[in-house]
Design an enzyme around this catalytic site. Structure first.
Site, short mmCIF file in Angstrom:
data_model
loop_
_atom_site.label_atom_id
_atom_site.label_comp_id
_atom_site.label_asym_id
_atom_site.label_seq_id
_atom_site.Cartn_x
_atom_site.Cartn_y
_atom_site.Cartn_z
N SER A 1 -0.46 1.43 9.52
CA SER A 1 0.78 1.38 10.26
C SER A 1 1.74 2.38 9.63
CB SER A 1 1.39 -0.03 10.20
OG SER A 1 2.66 -0.07 10.82
N TYR B 1 3.21 -7.75 5.46
CA TYR B 1 2.56 -6.84 6.41
C TYR B 1 2.54 -5.42 5.86
CZ TYR B 1 1.74 -4.35 10.82
OH TYR B 1 1.23 -3.52 11.81
#
Length: 268
Positions: free
Chosen positions: A155, A169
Protein backbone atom coordinates in the site's frame (compact mmCIF):
# COMPACT_ATOMS: atom_id res chain seq x y z
CA UNK A 1 -9.15 -14.04 -26.10
CA UNK A 2 -5.43 -14.52 -25.74
CA UNK A 3 -2.63 -12.24 -24.66
CA UNK A 4 0.62 -11.93 -22.80
CA UNK A 5 -0.51 -14.48 -20.18
CA UNK A 6 -1.75 -17.05 -22.67
CA UNK A 7 -2.32 -20.35 -20.81
CA UNK A 8 -0.26 -19.25 -17.81
CA UNK A 9 -1.56 -20.61 -14.50
CA UNK A 10 -2.20 -17.65 -12.18
CA UNK A 11 -3.53 -17.66 -8.62
CA UNK A 12 -5.21 -14.53 -7.23
CA UNK A 13 -6.25 -14.18 -3.59
CA UNK A 14 -8.86 -11.78 -2.24
CA UNK A 15 -11.48 -12.02 -4.99
CA UNK A 16 -14.85 -12.10 -3.21
CA UNK A 17 -16.02 -8.53 -3.77
CA UNK A 18 -17.54 -7.91 -7.21
CA UNK A 19 -16.36 -4.27 -7.03
CA UNK A 20 -12.96 -4.95 -5.49
CA UNK A 21 -9.44 -4.71 -6.83
CA UNK A 22 -9.18 -8.50 -6.74
CA UNK A 23 -12.04 -9.13 -9.13
CA UNK A 24 -11.07 -6.24 -11.39
CA UNK A 25 -7.58 -7.69 -11.56
CA UNK A 26 -8.86 -11.21 -12.17
CA UNK A 27 -10.88 -10.04 -15.15
CA UNK A 28 -7.87 -8.30 -16.71
CA UNK A 29 -5.74 -11.42 -16.21
CA UNK A 30 -8.44 -13.60 -17.76
CA UNK A 31 -8.74 -11.29 -20.76
CA UNK A 32 -5.00 -11.67 -21.30
CA UNK A 33 -5.33 -15.43 -21.50
CA UNK A 34 -4.46 -16.64 -18.00
CA UNK A 35 -5.92 -19.80 -16.49
CA UNK A 36 -7.08 -18.50 -13.14
CA UNK A 37 -7.58 -19.90 -9.68
CA UNK A 38 -9.47 -17.43 -7.48
CA UNK A 39 -8.98 -17.73 -3.71
CA UNK A 40 -10.83 -16.19 -0.79
CA UNK A 41 -12.15 -17.11 2.63
CA UNK A 42 -15.64 -16.05 1.51
CA UNK A 43 -17.95 -18.35 -0.45
CA UNK A 44 -18.63 -15.37 -2.72
CA UNK A 45 -15.42 -16.21 -4.55
CA UNK A 46 -17.36 -18.96 -6.35
CA UNK A 47 -19.81 -16.35 -7.64
CA UNK A 48 -16.93 -14.31 -9.04
CA UNK A 49 -15.52 -17.40 -10.74
CA UNK A 50 -18.92 -18.20 -12.23
CA UNK A 51 -19.18 -14.69 -13.68
CA UNK A 52 -15.87 -15.10 -15.47
CA UNK A 53 -16.74 -18.63 -16.60
CA UNK A 54 -19.94 -17.30 -18.15
CA UNK A 55 -17.78 -14.98 -20.24
CA UNK A 56 -15.81 -17.93 -21.54
CA UNK A 57 -12.70 -17.67 -19.36
CA UNK A 58 -10.83 -20.59 -17.76
CA UNK A 59 -11.41 -20.05 -14.05
CA UNK A 60 -11.68 -22.17 -10.93
CA UNK A 61 -12.16 -21.09 -7.32
CA UNK A 62 -11.39 -22.28 -3.82
CA UNK A 63 -12.17 -21.11 -0.29
CA UNK A 64 -9.38 -21.23 2.28
CA UNK A 65 -8.24 -19.48 5.44
CA UNK A 66 -4.99 -17.91 4.25
CA UNK A 67 -3.81 -17.33 7.83
CA UNK A 68 -3.46 -21.11 8.20
CA UNK A 69 -0.21 -22.37 6.68
CA UNK A 70 -1.45 -25.96 6.56
CA UNK A 71 -4.57 -24.93 4.62
CA UNK A 72 -2.53 -22.81 2.23
CA UNK A 73 -0.04 -25.62 1.62
CA UNK A 74 -2.85 -28.07 0.85
CA UNK A 75 -4.42 -25.52 -1.50
CA UNK A 76 -1.19 -24.89 -3.40
CA UNK A 77 -0.47 -28.62 -3.68
CA UNK A 78 -3.93 -29.20 -5.13
CA UNK A 79 -3.71 -26.32 -7.60
CA UNK A 80 -0.37 -27.61 -8.90
CA UNK A 81 -1.82 -31.12 -9.19
CA UNK A 82 -4.84 -29.84 -11.13
CA UNK A 83 -3.21 -27.12 -13.26
CA UNK A 84 0.25 -28.63 -13.64
CA UNK A 85 2.00 -25.51 -12.34
CA UNK A 86 1.60 -22.08 -10.80
CA UNK A 87 3.31 -19.52 -13.01
CA UNK A 88 2.25 -16.44 -11.07
CA UNK A 89 0.85 -15.84 -7.60
CA UNK A 90 -0.95 -12.58 -6.82
CA UNK A 91 -1.29 -11.89 -3.07
CA UNK A 92 -4.17 -9.45 -2.92
CA UNK A 93 -6.11 -10.63 0.14
CA UNK A 94 -6.12 -8.21 3.06
CA UNK A 95 -8.22 -5.82 5.07
CA UNK A 96 -7.79 -2.33 6.44
CA UNK A 97 -8.43 -1.29 10.03
CA UNK A 98 -12.03 -1.32 11.15
CA UNK A 99 -13.74 1.57 12.85
CA UNK A 100 -16.99 3.46 13.39
CA UNK A 101 -17.94 6.48 11.31
CA UNK A 102 -17.86 9.65 13.37
CA UNK A 103 -18.98 11.77 10.41
CA UNK A 104 -19.51 11.41 6.66
CA UNK A 105 -15.79 11.37 5.93
CA UNK A 106 -13.76 10.12 8.90
CA UNK A 107 -13.58 6.82 10.76
CA UNK A 108 -13.15 6.55 14.50
CA UNK A 109 -10.17 4.17 14.58
CA UNK A 110 -7.78 3.52 17.46
CA UNK A 111 -4.36 5.18 17.60
CA UNK A 112 -1.35 3.07 18.53
CA UNK A 113 -1.76 4.00 22.20
CA UNK A 114 -5.27 2.48 22.15
CA UNK A 115 -4.71 -0.43 19.74
CA UNK A 116 -5.40 -3.77 21.39
CA UNK A 117 -3.06 -6.71 21.06
CA UNK A 118 -5.91 -8.66 19.47
CA UNK A 119 -6.50 -6.03 16.80
CA UNK A 120 -2.75 -5.71 16.12
CA UNK A 121 -2.33 -9.48 15.74
CA UNK A 122 -5.40 -9.78 13.53
CA UNK A 123 -4.30 -6.99 11.20
CA UNK A 124 -0.76 -8.34 10.88
CA UNK A 125 -2.06 -11.87 10.28
CA UNK A 126 -4.51 -10.90 7.53
CA UNK A 127 -2.27 -8.43 5.72
CA UNK A 128 1.21 -9.91 6.17
CA UNK A 129 1.13 -13.51 7.41
CA UNK A 130 -1.27 -14.50 4.63
CA UNK A 131 1.24 -13.36 2.03
CA UNK A 132 4.11 -15.15 3.76
CA UNK A 133 2.06 -18.35 3.91
CA UNK A 134 1.25 -18.24 0.19
CA UNK A 135 4.78 -17.39 -0.88
CA UNK A 136 6.30 -20.04 1.40
CA UNK A 137 3.97 -22.67 -0.06
CA UNK A 138 4.45 -21.81 -3.73
CA UNK A 139 8.19 -21.03 -3.84
CA UNK A 140 9.41 -24.66 -3.84
CA UNK A 141 7.34 -25.34 -6.97
CA UNK A 142 8.62 -22.20 -8.70
CA UNK A 143 12.23 -22.97 -7.75
CA UNK A 144 11.85 -26.49 -9.13
CA UNK A 145 10.66 -25.07 -12.49
CA UNK A 146 13.15 -22.16 -12.50
CA UNK A 147 10.29 -19.76 -13.22
CA UNK A 148 7.81 -17.70 -11.25
CA UNK A 149 6.17 -14.34 -10.81
CA UNK A 150 5.08 -13.17 -7.36
CA UNK A 151 3.02 -10.00 -7.09
CA UNK A 152 2.36 -8.89 -3.52
CA UNK A 153 -0.02 -6.14 -2.49
CA UNK A 154 1.41 -3.54 -0.19
CA UNK A 155 0.00 0.00 0.00
CA UNK A 156 1.09 3.61 0.00
CA UNK A 157 0.16 3.45 3.69
CA UNK A 158 3.24 2.13 5.44
CA UNK A 159 5.98 2.09 2.79
CA UNK A 160 5.39 5.68 1.61
CA UNK A 161 3.17 7.49 4.11
CA UNK A 162 0.99 6.94 7.16
CA UNK A 163 -2.54 7.67 8.36
CA UNK A 164 -3.36 8.24 12.00
CA UNK A 165 -5.30 5.25 13.31
CA UNK A 166 -3.89 2.80 10.77
CA UNK A 167 -0.68 1.91 12.59
CA UNK A 168 -1.12 -1.86 12.50
CA UNK A 169 -2.12 -1.75 8.84
CA UNK A 170 0.85 0.48 7.97
CA UNK A 171 3.22 -1.87 9.78
CA UNK A 172 1.80 -4.89 7.94
CA UNK A 173 2.02 -3.25 4.53
CA UNK A 174 5.57 -2.02 5.18
CA UNK A 175 6.33 -5.60 6.15
CA UNK A 176 4.95 -6.79 2.81
CA UNK A 177 7.50 -4.61 1.03
CA UNK A 178 10.34 -5.99 3.14
CA UNK A 179 9.13 -9.51 2.47
CA UNK A 180 8.94 -8.80 -1.26
CA UNK A 181 12.49 -7.47 -1.45
CA UNK A 182 13.79 -10.51 0.41
CA UNK A 183 11.97 -12.91 -1.89
CA UNK A 184 13.42 -11.09 -4.90
CA UNK A 185 16.94 -11.20 -3.50
CA UNK A 186 16.86 -14.84 -2.52
CA UNK A 187 15.20 -16.24 -5.65
CA UNK A 188 16.34 -14.22 -8.63
CA UNK A 189 18.81 -16.91 -9.63
CA UNK A 190 15.87 -19.30 -9.99
CA UNK A 191 14.14 -17.16 -12.61
CA UNK A 192 11.66 -15.86 -10.04
CA UNK A 193 10.72 -12.21 -9.69
CA UNK A 194 8.84 -10.61 -6.80
CA UNK A 195 7.33 -7.14 -6.84
CA UNK A 196 4.86 -5.18 -4.72
CA UNK A 197 2.02 -2.87 -5.68
CA UNK A 198 1.04 0.07 -3.49
CA UNK A 199 -2.47 1.27 -4.35
CA UNK A 200 -3.67 4.69 -3.30
CA UNK A 201 -7.31 5.78 -3.58
CA UNK A 202 -9.04 3.10 -5.67
CA UNK A 203 -12.82 3.12 -6.19
CA UNK A 204 -14.17 -0.15 -4.79
CA UNK A 205 -17.18 -1.30 -2.81
CA UNK A 206 -15.25 -0.42 0.36
CA UNK A 207 -14.39 3.13 -0.69
CA UNK A 208 -15.42 5.66 1.97
CA UNK A 209 -16.52 9.28 1.36
CA UNK A 210 -13.17 10.35 2.75
CA UNK A 211 -11.33 8.21 0.22
CA UNK A 212 -13.44 9.60 -2.62
CA UNK A 213 -12.55 13.09 -1.44
CA UNK A 214 -8.90 12.09 -1.36
CA UNK A 215 -9.14 10.86 -4.93
CA UNK A 216 -10.64 14.14 -6.05
CA UNK A 217 -7.61 15.93 -4.66
CA UNK A 218 -4.97 13.86 -6.46
CA UNK A 219 -3.28 15.39 -9.53
CA UNK A 220 -5.61 13.28 -11.69
CA UNK A 221 -8.65 14.50 -9.71
CA UNK A 222 -10.24 11.07 -9.32
CA UNK A 223 -9.91 7.70 -7.67
CA UNK A 224 -8.33 4.90 -9.64
CA UNK A 225 -10.27 1.94 -11.01
CA UNK A 226 -9.62 -1.73 -10.18
CA UNK A 227 -8.85 -2.46 -13.84
CA UNK A 228 -6.10 0.14 -13.79
CA UNK A 229 -4.42 -1.75 -10.98
CA UNK A 230 -5.09 -5.01 -12.78
CA UNK A 231 -3.24 -3.82 -15.87
CA UNK A 232 -0.06 -3.42 -13.80
CA UNK A 233 -0.56 -6.78 -12.13
CA UNK A 234 -0.87 -8.42 -15.55
CA UNK A 235 2.45 -6.97 -16.67
CA UNK A 236 4.28 -8.00 -13.50
CA UNK A 237 2.76 -11.48 -13.72
CA UNK A 238 3.91 -11.94 -17.31
CA UNK A 239 7.18 -13.17 -18.78
CA UNK A 240 7.80 -9.68 -20.24
CA UNK A 241 8.59 -8.28 -16.78
CA UNK A 242 11.60 -10.59 -16.47
CA UNK A 243 14.15 -7.91 -15.52
CA UNK A 244 12.05 -6.15 -12.88
CA UNK A 245 12.18 -7.42 -9.31
CA UNK A 246 12.14 -6.23 -5.71
CA UNK A 247 10.27 -3.04 -6.54
CA UNK A 248 7.30 -1.13 -5.14
CA UNK A 249 4.96 0.24 -7.82
CA UNK A 250 2.74 3.02 -6.51
CA UNK A 251 -0.67 3.38 -8.18
CA UNK A 252 -2.12 6.52 -6.64
CA UNK A 253 -2.80 9.08 -9.36
CA UNK A 254 0.26 11.02 -8.23
CA UNK A 255 -1.15 11.65 -4.76
CA UNK A 256 2.07 11.02 -2.85
CA UNK A 257 4.11 13.49 -4.94
CA UNK A 258 2.15 16.44 -3.55
CA UNK A 259 3.81 18.50 -0.84
CA UNK A 260 0.84 20.80 -0.35
CA UNK A 261 -2.26 18.96 0.81
CA UNK A 262 -4.39 21.74 2.22
CA UNK A 263 -7.85 22.80 1.00
CA UNK A 264 -8.13 23.95 -2.61
CA UNK A 265 -5.31 25.10 -4.82
CA UNK A 266 -2.16 26.65 -3.36
CA UNK A 267 -1.79 30.22 -4.56
CA UNK A 268 1.83 31.00 -5.38
Amino acid sequence: MTGQLNERSVVVTGVADARGIGFGTARVLAEKGARLTLVDISEQVHERAAELQEDGFKVSSVTVDLTSFSEVTSMVDQIVADAGAIDAFVNLAGIAARGKKNDDVHLDVPRIAETSEEEWDRTIAINLKTQFNCVRAVLPYMIDRSYGRIVNFSSVTGPVGAIAGLGAYAAAKAGVLGLTKTIALENGQHGITANAIGPGYIATGATTPGMLLGGENTPLRRCGQPREVGALVAFLAAEESSYITGQLFVVDGGNMIQEYKGPGELEL
